[in-house]
Design a protein around this motif. Structure first.
Motif, PDB file in Angstrom:
ATOM      1  N   LYS A 143       0.829  -1.214   0.000  1.00 17.45           N
ATOM      2  CA  LYS A 143       0.000   0.000   0.000  1.00 17.45           C
ATOM      3  C   LYS A 143       0.860   1.260   0.000  1.00 17.45           C
ATOM      4  O   LYS A 143       0.485   2.273  -0.613  1.00 17.45           O
ATOM      5  CB  LYS A 143      -0.948  -0.005   1.194  1.00 17.45           C
ATOM      6  CG  LYS A 143      -2.126  -0.971   1.006  1.00 17.45           C
ATOM      7  CD  LYS A 143      -3.159  -0.835   2.120  1.00 17.45           C
ATOM      8  CE  LYS A 143      -4.394  -1.683   1.812  1.00 17.45           C
ATOM      9  NZ  LYS A 143      -5.429  -1.566   2.869  1.00 17.45           N
ATOM     10  N   ASP A 144       1.997   1.206   0.661  1.00 13.38           N
ATOM     11  CA  ASP A 144       2.925   2.347   0.624  1.00 13.38           C
ATOM     12  C   ASP A 144       3.467   2.556  -0.788  1.00 13.38           C
ATOM     13  O   ASP A 144       3.586   3.703  -1.259  1.00 13.38           O
ATOM     14  CB  ASP A 144       4.080   2.116   1.599  1.00 13.38           C
ATOM     15  CG  ASP A 144       3.687   2.362   3.052  1.00 13.38           C
ATOM     16  OD1 ASP A 144       2.605   2.949   3.280  1.00 13.38           O
ATOM     17  OD2 ASP A 144       4.459   1.947   3.942  1.00 13.38           O
ATOM     18  N   VAL A 145       3.808   1.477  -1.461  1.00  7.16           N
ATOM     19  CA  VAL A 145       4.304   1.571  -2.839  1.00  7.16           C
ATOM     20  C   VAL A 145       3.225   2.165  -3.739  1.00  7.16           C
ATOM     21  O   VAL A 145       3.497   3.051  -4.566  1.00  7.16           O
ATOM     22  CB  VAL A 145       4.741   0.184  -3.371  1.00  7.16           C
ATOM     23  CG1 VAL A 145       5.039   0.258  -4.862  1.00  7.16           C
ATOM     24  CG2 VAL A 145       5.952  -0.320  -2.604  1.00  7.16           C
ATOM     25  N   GLY A 150       1.180   0.945 -11.713  1.00  9.17           N
ATOM     26  CA  GLY A 150       0.227   1.603 -12.597  1.00  9.17           C
ATOM     27  C   GLY A 150      -0.854   2.280 -11.783  1.00  9.17           C
ATOM     28  O   GLY A 150      -1.287   1.777 -10.730  1.00  9.17           O
ATOM     29  N   LYS A 151      -1.310   3.423 -12.248  1.00  7.13           N
ATOM     30  CA  LYS A 151      -2.305   4.199 -11.503  1.00  7.13           C
ATOM     31  C   LYS A 151      -3.593   3.406 -11.300  1.00  7.13           C
ATOM     32  O   LYS A 151      -4.042   2.699 -12.190  1.00  7.13           O
ATOM     33  CB  LYS A 151      -2.603   5.503 -12.236  1.00  7.13           C
ATOM     34  CG  LYS A 151      -1.406   6.464 -12.292  1.00  7.13           C
ATOM     35  CD  LYS A 151      -1.749   7.728 -13.055  1.00  7.13           C
ATOM     36  CE  LYS A 151      -0.558   8.673 -13.125  1.00  7.13           C
ATOM     37  NZ  LYS A 151      -0.856   9.892 -13.890  1.00  7.13           N
ATOM     38  N   GLY A 152      -4.159   3.566 -10.100  1.00  9.52           N
ATOM     39  CA  GLY A 152      -5.441   2.931  -9.797  1.00  9.52           C
ATOM     40  C   GLY A 152      -5.335   1.519  -9.245  1.00  9.52           C
ATOM     41  O   GLY A 152      -6.347   0.894  -8.933  1.00  9.52           O
ATOM     42  N   THR A 153      -4.123   1.004  -9.102  1.00  9.01           N
ATOM     43  CA  THR A 153      -3.938  -0.358  -8.580  1.00  9.01           C
ATOM     44  C   THR A 153      -4.287  -0.405  -7.100  1.00  9.01           C
ATOM     45  O   THR A 153      -4.019   0.533  -6.358  1.00  9.01           O
ATOM     46  CB  THR A 153      -2.482  -0.816  -8.769  1.00  9.01           C
ATOM     47  OG1 THR A 153      -2.156  -0.779 -10.155  1.00  9.01           O
ATOM     48  CG2 THR A 153      -2.290  -2.237  -8.256  1.00  9.01           C
ATOM     49  N   THR A 154      -4.897  -1.495  -6.672  1.00  6.45           N
ATOM     50  CA  THR A 154      -5.206  -1.676  -5.254  1.00  6.45           C
ATOM     51  C   THR A 154      -4.516  -2.939  -4.734  1.00  6.45           C
ATOM     52  O   THR A 154      -4.231  -3.876  -5.499  1.00  6.45           O
ATOM     53  CB  THR A 154      -6.727  -1.822  -5.021  1.00  6.45           C
ATOM     54  OG1 THR A 154      -7.180  -3.046  -5.624  1.00  6.45           O
ATOM     55  CG2 THR A 154      -7.487  -0.646  -5.609  1.00  6.45           C
ATOM     56  N   TYR A 155      -4.266  -2.952  -3.447  1.00  6.70           N
ATOM     57  CA  TYR A 155      -3.651  -4.124  -2.825  1.00  6.70           C
ATOM     58  C   TYR A 155      -4.567  -5.335  -2.949  1.00  6.70           C
ATOM     59  O   TYR A 155      -4.105  -6.465  -3.172  1.00  6.70           O
ATOM     60  CB  TYR A 155      -3.374  -3.839  -1.344  1.00  6.70           C
ATOM     61  CG  TYR A 155      -2.956  -5.069  -0.575  1.00  6.70           C
ATOM     62  CD1 TYR A 155      -1.679  -5.615  -0.725  1.00  6.70           C
ATOM     63  CD2 TYR A 155      -3.852  -5.712   0.288  1.00  6.70           C
ATOM     64  CE1 TYR A 155      -1.303  -6.757  -0.031  1.00  6.70           C
ATOM     65  CE2 TYR A 155      -3.483  -6.852   0.988  1.00  6.70           C
ATOM     66  CZ  TYR A 155      -2.203  -7.375   0.822  1.00  6.70           C
ATOM     67  OH  TYR A 155      -1.842  -8.510   1.508  1.00  6.70           O
ATOM     68  N   GLU A 156      -5.871  -5.090  -2.835  1.00  6.25           N
ATOM     69  CA  GLU A 156      -6.847  -6.184  -2.866  1.00  6.25           C
ATOM     70  C   GLU A 156      -6.793  -6.941  -4.199  1.00  6.25           C
ATOM     71  O   GLU A 156      -6.850  -8.175  -4.232  1.00  6.25           O
ATOM     72  CB  GLU A 156      -8.255  -5.644  -2.621  1.00  6.25           C
ATOM     73  CG  GLU A 156      -8.531  -5.211  -1.172  1.00  6.25           C
ATOM     74  CD  GLU A 156      -7.773  -3.942  -0.777  1.00  6.25           C
ATOM     75  OE1 GLU A 156      -7.497  -3.757   0.428  1.00  6.25           O
ATOM     76  OE2 GLU A 156      -7.453  -3.133  -1.694  1.00  6.25           O
ATOM     77  N   ASP A 208       1.775  -6.424 -18.152  1.00  8.76           N
ATOM     78  CA  ASP A 208       1.064  -5.769 -17.054  1.00  8.76           C
ATOM     79  C   ASP A 208       1.988  -5.708 -15.838  1.00  8.76           C
ATOM     80  O   ASP A 208       2.314  -6.743 -15.252  1.00  8.76           O
ATOM     81  CB  ASP A 208      -0.209  -6.539 -16.708  1.00  8.76           C
ATOM     82  CG  ASP A 208      -1.171  -5.698 -15.873  1.00  8.76           C
ATOM     83  OD1 ASP A 208      -0.694  -4.996 -14.962  1.00  8.76           O
ATOM     84  OD2 ASP A 208      -2.381  -5.743 -16.136  1.00  8.76           O
ATOM     85  N   PRO A 209       2.443  -4.511 -15.456  1.00 10.26           N
ATOM     86  CA  PRO A 209       3.385  -4.393 -14.332  1.00 10.26           C
ATOM     87  C   PRO A 209       2.795  -4.892 -13.017  1.00 10.26           C
ATOM     88  O   PRO A 209       3.541  -5.276 -12.109  1.00 10.26           O
ATOM     89  CB  PRO A 209       3.686  -2.896 -14.274  1.00 10.26           C
ATOM     90  CG  PRO A 209       2.527  -2.242 -14.949  1.00 10.26           C
ATOM     91  CD  PRO A 209       2.080  -3.194 -16.014  1.00 10.26           C
ATOM     92  N   ARG A 210       1.472  -4.881 -12.909  1.00 13.03           N
ATOM     93  CA  ARG A 210       0.853  -5.420 -11.700  1.00 13.03           C
ATOM     94  C   ARG A 210       1.210  -6.891 -11.553  1.00 13.03           C
ATOM     95  O   ARG A 210       1.511  -7.381 -10.446  1.00 13.03           O
ATOM     96  CB  ARG A 210      -0.665  -5.255 -11.731  1.00 13.03           C
ATOM     97  CG  ARG A 210      -1.161  -3.811 -11.781  1.00 13.03           C
ATOM     98  CD  ARG A 210      -2.670  -3.793 -11.960  1.00 13.03           C
ATOM     99  NE  ARG A 210      -3.052  -4.559 -13.151  1.00 13.03           N
ATOM    100  CZ  ARG A 210      -4.273  -4.998 -13.398  1.00 13.03           C
ATOM    101  NH1 ARG A 210      -5.242  -4.771 -12.534  1.00 13.03           N
ATOM    102  NH2 ARG A 210      -4.537  -5.674 -14.503  1.00 13.03           N
ATOM    103  N   PHE A 211       1.162  -7.627 -12.661  1.00 17.59           N
ATOM    104  CA  PHE A 211       1.492  -9.051 -12.604  1.00 17.59           C
ATOM    105  C   PHE A 211       2.988  -9.247 -12.336  1.00 17.59           C
ATOM    106  O   PHE A 211       3.376  -9.988 -11.429  1.00 17.59           O
ATOM    107  CB  PHE A 211       1.111  -9.749 -13.912  1.00 17.59           C
ATOM    108  CG  PHE A 211       1.563 -11.184 -13.963  1.00 17.59           C
ATOM    109  CD1 PHE A 211       0.853 -12.161 -13.304  1.00 17.59           C
ATOM    110  CD2 PHE A 211       2.731 -11.538 -14.626  1.00 17.59           C
ATOM    111  CE1 PHE A 211       1.287 -13.493 -13.310  1.00 17.59           C
ATOM    112  CE2 PHE A 211       3.170 -12.849 -14.642  1.00 17.59           C
ATOM    113  CZ  PHE A 211       2.440 -13.830 -13.981  1.00 17.59           C
TER     114      PHE A 211
END
Length: 354
Positions: A43-45, A54-60, A269-272
């Protein structure tokens, strides 16, 4: 020889994600790495480095497992820009597989080929006896037909099958198409795709690696060339001098069509990559009872590193590989993507068309 520690028994993304989650819950040698994926750290990141995931990403969403590429419109936008600049000459370098035709029912029935010589014939049908009779048994008087044997009525009609459907004939006998097995195996291709990028790479620029792979895969699919695509997640602790640790996850098997969403998700996808991918790196080192470097090690920043891992390592001796293998990934600009597509197609054309 480079020693490659590779886990390659995954069937799909979901199996990989399940293994990673299970592994992270039971870390021993690398248990100190679990803190980097805690809710507070992530969440800090997200708050202080929004371009990381990426903007809008959530920890959940990260914790539940990413299965869909976040910005489909970005895929279309970048795909169209790059695809429009791939020349016709490049597209036509890979020739379509040779098709063999036969009349024995081997392969797929080709209607268009049969239609070129298609025709129908007339037959004589006895209404009383409910059967087709030979023309020699029929008497014609003016425009009426009857059986010579008993004088009962006969009609002239178009030939029918036993089920009442029209009977169609064709002068084209070789109407079944198939690709010779030997030719199919010789021309099969495996694409190994290195995912991710360094911390300096903006999240949106990850897409170029995926777009390059999508376009190459589509060109191969159009040429009826059997293609398998896998992502490679891993690092080397010593810059590929002695060892490398990686997991290989299939995106597309030889008998499957391209899933653009899945390919974009796993490659771009950087989230992945920066969550599931990093956890995968830790899990892979743990699986082989090795300690992951604090900085996660050296990634596959250069195609040669990826190629060396597959071709010039201990992995090659035990793996069953397709005769044609190409290495892609870690491309972050339109110019790099176009150049990579052109060089990849040229390389494949030289081997597949020979």
């Amino acid at each position: 020889m480079l020693q490659a520690f590779i886990k390659d028994d995954f069937k799909n993304l979901l199996e990989y994600q399940a293994w990673v989650n299970e592994s992270m819950d039971h870390l021993n040698r690398n248990k100190h790495q679990r803190q980097a994926f805690s809710e507070k750290v992530i969440k800090d990141v997200i708050m202080y480095q929004p371009s990381w995931f990426g903007k809008g990403t959530t920890y959940e969403e990260l914790k539940s497992g990413i299965t869909t590429f976040k910005n489909p419109a970005l895929i279309d936008k970048i795909y169209n820009k790059v695809n429009d600049k791939v020349t016709v000459n490049v597209r036509q370098q890979i020739k379509s597989k040779k098709v063999n035709f036969n009349a024995m029912g081997l392969g797929v029935f080709i209607f268009d080929r049969a239609a070129m010589g298609m025709f129908r014939l007339k037959e004589y049908y006895s209404l009383i006896h409910d059967l087709v009779v030979d023309s020699s048994a029929v008497r014609k008087v003016k425009n009426k037909y009857s059986l010579i044997s008993d004088g009962t009525e006969v009609i002239e009609r178009w030939e029918q099958q036993d089920n009442g459907m029209p009977k169609i004939r064709t002068t084209s006998k070789n109407v079944y198409a198939y690709f010779p097995k030997r030719d199919r195996e010789k021309r099969s291709v495996e694409i190994y795709l290195s995912i991710g990028g360094s911390s300096e790479v903006d999240a949106d620029d990850f897409i170029y690696s995926g777009v390059s792979a999508i376009i190459v895969a589509q060109l191969l699919e159009h040429a009826h060339i059997s293609t398998k695509i896998s992502i490679v997640v891993g690092t080397s602790p010593d810059n590929f001098k002695k060892s490398v640790f990686a997991s290989i996850v299939p995106i597309k098997n030889f008998d499957e069509s391209i899933d653009v969403n899945l390919l974009a998700l796993l490659s771009s996808d950087p989230r992945f990559y920066r969550y599931d991918g990093f956890k995968g790196v830790v899990s892979t080192y743990e699986h082989f009872n090795a300690t992951v470097p604090d900085d996660m090690g050296y990634g596959f920043n250069h195609r040669n590193n990826l190629k060396a891992t597959i071709e010039n390592s201990t992995y090659t001796a035990s793996a069953k590989l397709a005769p044609n293998r190409i290495y892609m990934g870690r491309i972050f600009s339109e110019q790099e993507a176009i150049a990579d597509i052109e060089s990849t197609i040229k390389q494949l054309a030289e081997t597949i068309n020979s």
